[in-house]
Design a protein around this motif. Structure first.
Motif, mmCIF file in Angstrom:
data_model
loop_
_atom_site.group_PDB
_atom_site.id
_atom_site.type_symbol
_atom_site.label_atom_id
_atom_site.label_comp_id
_atom_site.label_asym_id
_atom_site.label_seq_id
_atom_site.Cartn_x
_atom_site.Cartn_y
_atom_site.Cartn_z
ATOM 1 N N UNK A 277 0.803 -1.218 0.000
ATOM 2 C CA UNK A 277 0.000 0.000 0.000
ATOM 3 C C UNK A 277 0.842 1.278 0.000
ATOM 4 N N UNK A 278 2.161 1.155 0.225
ATOM 5 C CA UNK A 278 3.003 2.345 0.312
ATOM 6 C C UNK A 278 3.755 2.650 -0.980
ATOM 7 N N UNK A 279 3.846 1.704 -1.905
ATOM 8 C CA UNK A 279 4.578 1.968 -3.144
ATOM 9 C C UNK A 279 4.044 3.186 -3.909
ATOM 10 N N UNK A 280 2.713 3.426 -3.950
ATOM 11 C CA UNK A 280 2.224 4.578 -4.726
ATOM 12 C C UNK A 280 2.746 5.932 -4.242
ATOM 13 N N UNK A 281 3.254 6.011 -3.007
ATOM 14 C CA UNK A 281 3.752 7.295 -2.523
ATOM 15 C C UNK A 281 5.115 7.647 -3.136
ATOM 16 N N UNK A 282 5.812 6.662 -3.710
ATOM 17 C CA UNK A 282 7.141 6.901 -4.260
ATOM 18 C C UNK A 282 7.084 7.381 -5.706
ATOM 19 N N UNK A 283 8.173 8.059 -6.105
ATOM 20 C CA UNK A 283 8.317 8.493 -7.487
ATOM 21 C C UNK A 283 9.638 7.950 -8.018
ATOM 22 N N UNK A 284 9.611 7.160 -9.095
ATOM 23 C CA UNK A 284 10.856 6.605 -9.630
ATOM 24 C C UNK A 284 11.800 7.707 -10.095
ATOM 25 N N UNK A 285 13.092 7.471 -9.939
ATOM 26 C CA UNK A 285 14.099 8.403 -10.451
ATOM 27 C C UNK A 285 14.812 7.841 -11.671
ATOM 28 N N UNK A 286 14.632 6.538 -11.945
ATOM 29 C CA UNK A 286 15.178 5.894 -13.142
ATOM 30 C C UNK A 286 14.011 5.217 -13.859
ATOM 31 N N UNK A 287 13.848 5.429 -15.163
ATOM 32 C CA UNK A 287 12.721 4.809 -15.866
ATOM 33 C C UNK A 287 12.727 3.294 -15.716
ATOM 34 N N UNK A 288 11.540 2.769 -15.507
ATOM 35 C CA UNK A 288 11.369 1.322 -15.433
ATOM 36 C C UNK A 288 11.125 0.762 -16.824
ATOM 37 N N UNK A 289 11.528 -0.487 -17.033
ATOM 38 C CA UNK A 289 11.182 -1.169 -18.271
ATOM 39 C C UNK A 289 9.977 -2.092 -18.075
ATOM 40 N N UNK A 290 9.250 -1.888 -16.977
ATOM 41 C CA UNK A 290 8.071 -2.696 -16.714
ATOM 42 C C UNK A 290 6.945 -2.384 -17.690
ATOM 43 N N UNK A 291 6.029 -3.314 -17.805
ATOM 44 C CA UNK A 291 4.960 -3.219 -18.804
ATOM 45 C C UNK A 291 4.072 -2.002 -18.593
ATOM 46 N N UNK A 292 3.644 -1.751 -17.344
ATOM 47 C CA UNK A 292 2.674 -0.678 -17.088
ATOM 48 C C UNK A 292 3.244 0.684 -17.461
#
Length: 433
Positions: A277-292
């Motif tokens: 439930x806490x992951x949505x609070x973060x903002x990536x700093x390196x682009x993900x290669x994940x599907x979404x």
């Protein structure tokens, strides 16, 4: 990718062996003497590694030698990449099996785990990704490693948050769980948004009471608005692969660790765990290669709420190492987490008790298993830590110094060692008087 251990592996024998340690009673200082010793029940584990038998290795916590199942997995995957890179990427590019292996070992869900290259990458991704604002406070300790302090400094520079460092204890050897949890509780303020701690201090060998500190944070969050809650974040690298604990046991909110130390995982691998439930609070700093994230880009849409998958840095990595990581978790689970923890603690207890009885040695690591793990820190009267390490090296013993402003000698008995190894180390230190 599914990793299975070959039937000839020593792990099959370990599953039925007794809990007794190695039976050898004499301390052996040469490779030839150690080779002649009757093999104890843990010798089979040591035989899985290609480490030179000419040395007593007391620094496995720095960078791991790969055990045979990990070496074989890496080589098999490397051959696939060399023979047909594109097909290998398509065959193994889905990282779900790697997350699933990590989750099974950590007692977590696969969707709660991001994959990184190291503890440092995990900590930086976490702290730079938190939604800090000017005036927010990050509470950490004087005992933490450069990677934590520097990641927090960089995050504060970008957001205007303030980093505050406190001492958890006065004397490391005399530290108590009550003292450490109490220090965090007393230091919390209404402005605190993050508590950043380390499970096992590489500066002193102290193991912090993560569960008790997490409970302090949970109490502080009672009545706080979600935007004002405190998150409890842990550098767990020197506990992962040592302690028999799950993420639920620890009770923290985020946990970062490299897998190329006590886990004996492929070099350049790590994990970052967080509550779902806490992951949505973060903002990536390196682009993900994940599907979404990728599909949102293709549609020119804003990215969806952050998930653990989106916090796994994209780009091209040492793929054969990352894909082989399940072999390391399988190696540990084949032995048994409880058995691993008992073995490492037994060897470290032997080492600490021996050092504590030497008049020319000051032991800085607590004797209590509940307050220490696999790292033992000490000083020898009249000698610098570097000089002690040099003298031990003359006896074919590899030790290290702690890379802090106040530095100590460090030895770290691990699954790679025997009771005879520990006795040899103690005898060499005793001779320095």
């Amino acid at each position: 990718m599914t990793t299975k251990l070959p039937r000839r592996s020593v792990l099959a024998g370990l599953l039925v062996m007794g809990a007794a340690g190695c039976a050898g009673s004499g301390a052996m200082t040469t490779a030839s003497a150690r080779r002649k010793a009757p093999p104890g029940p843990w010798q089979g584990v040591r035989d899985e590694f290609a480490l030179s038998p000419a040395w007593i290795h007391m620094t496995a916590f720095l960078l791991a030698s790969h055990p045979r199942p990990v070496r074989e997995a890496i080589e098999r995957l490397r051959r696939e990449l060399d023979e047909n890179p594109v097909d290998a990427l398509h065959a193994h590019g889905d990282l779900a099996p790697v997350r699933e292996a990590a989750a099974a070992y950590m007692g977590a869900a696969a969707e709660e785990i991001a994959l990184t290259d190291s503890t440092t990458m995990g900590l930086a991704s976490l702290y730079l990704g938190l939604p800090l604002e000017a005036g927010d406070e990050v509470l950490t300790t004087e005992h933490d490693h450069y990677s934590t302090h520097e990641s927090l400094r960089l995050a504060a520079e970008r957001t205007g948050a303030v980093v505050r460092k406190i001492a958890l204890y006065g004397r490391s050897r005399a530290a108590t769980a009550t003292e450490m949890a109490g220090a965090i509780e007393a230091a919390l303020t209404p402005a605190t948004r993050v508590v950043a701690i380390t499970w096992v201090h590489s500066s002193s060998g102290v193991k912090t009471p993560v569960r008790a500190i997490a409970e302090v944070v949970a109490r502080a969050n009672q009545g706080r608005a979600p935007a004002k809650r405190v998150v409890c974040c842990v550098d767990g690298v020197h506990g992962l692969g040592v302690e028999d604990a799950t993420m639920a046991d620890l009770g923290c909110d985020f946990f970062a660790a490299g897998c190329h130390k006590w886990m004996f995982g492929p070099r350049g691998t790590g994990v970052l765990w967080g509550r779902r439930e806490l992951w949505p609070m973060l903002r990536p700093s390196i682009p993900s290669f994940g599907k979404a994230a990728y599909e949102a880009w293709l549609r020119e849409q804003p990215p969806p709420p952050t998930t653990a998958d989106m916090m796994s840095p994209g780009g091209f990595h040492s793929f054969e190492h990352r894909w082989a990581l399940p072999a390391a978790f399988a190696f540990h689970r084949g032995i048994g987490k409880a058995r691993v923890a008992a073995r490492i603690h037994a060897l470290n207890r032997q080492c600490k008790e021996g050092l504590a009885g030497m008049g020319h040695v000051t032991l800085h690591t607590p004797l209590d298993d509940a307050l220490s793990a696999g790292i033992v820190c000490f000083e020898v009267a009249g000698m610098t830590p570097e000089a002690v390490v040099g003298r031990l090296r003359e006896r074919r013993i590899i030790a290290s110094t702690s890379p802090y402003a106040t530095s100590y000698v460090r030895v770290a008995p691990s699954l790679l060692n025997s009771e005879a190894d520990v006795e040899a180390v103690l005898r060499a230190i005793r001779a320095l008087a």
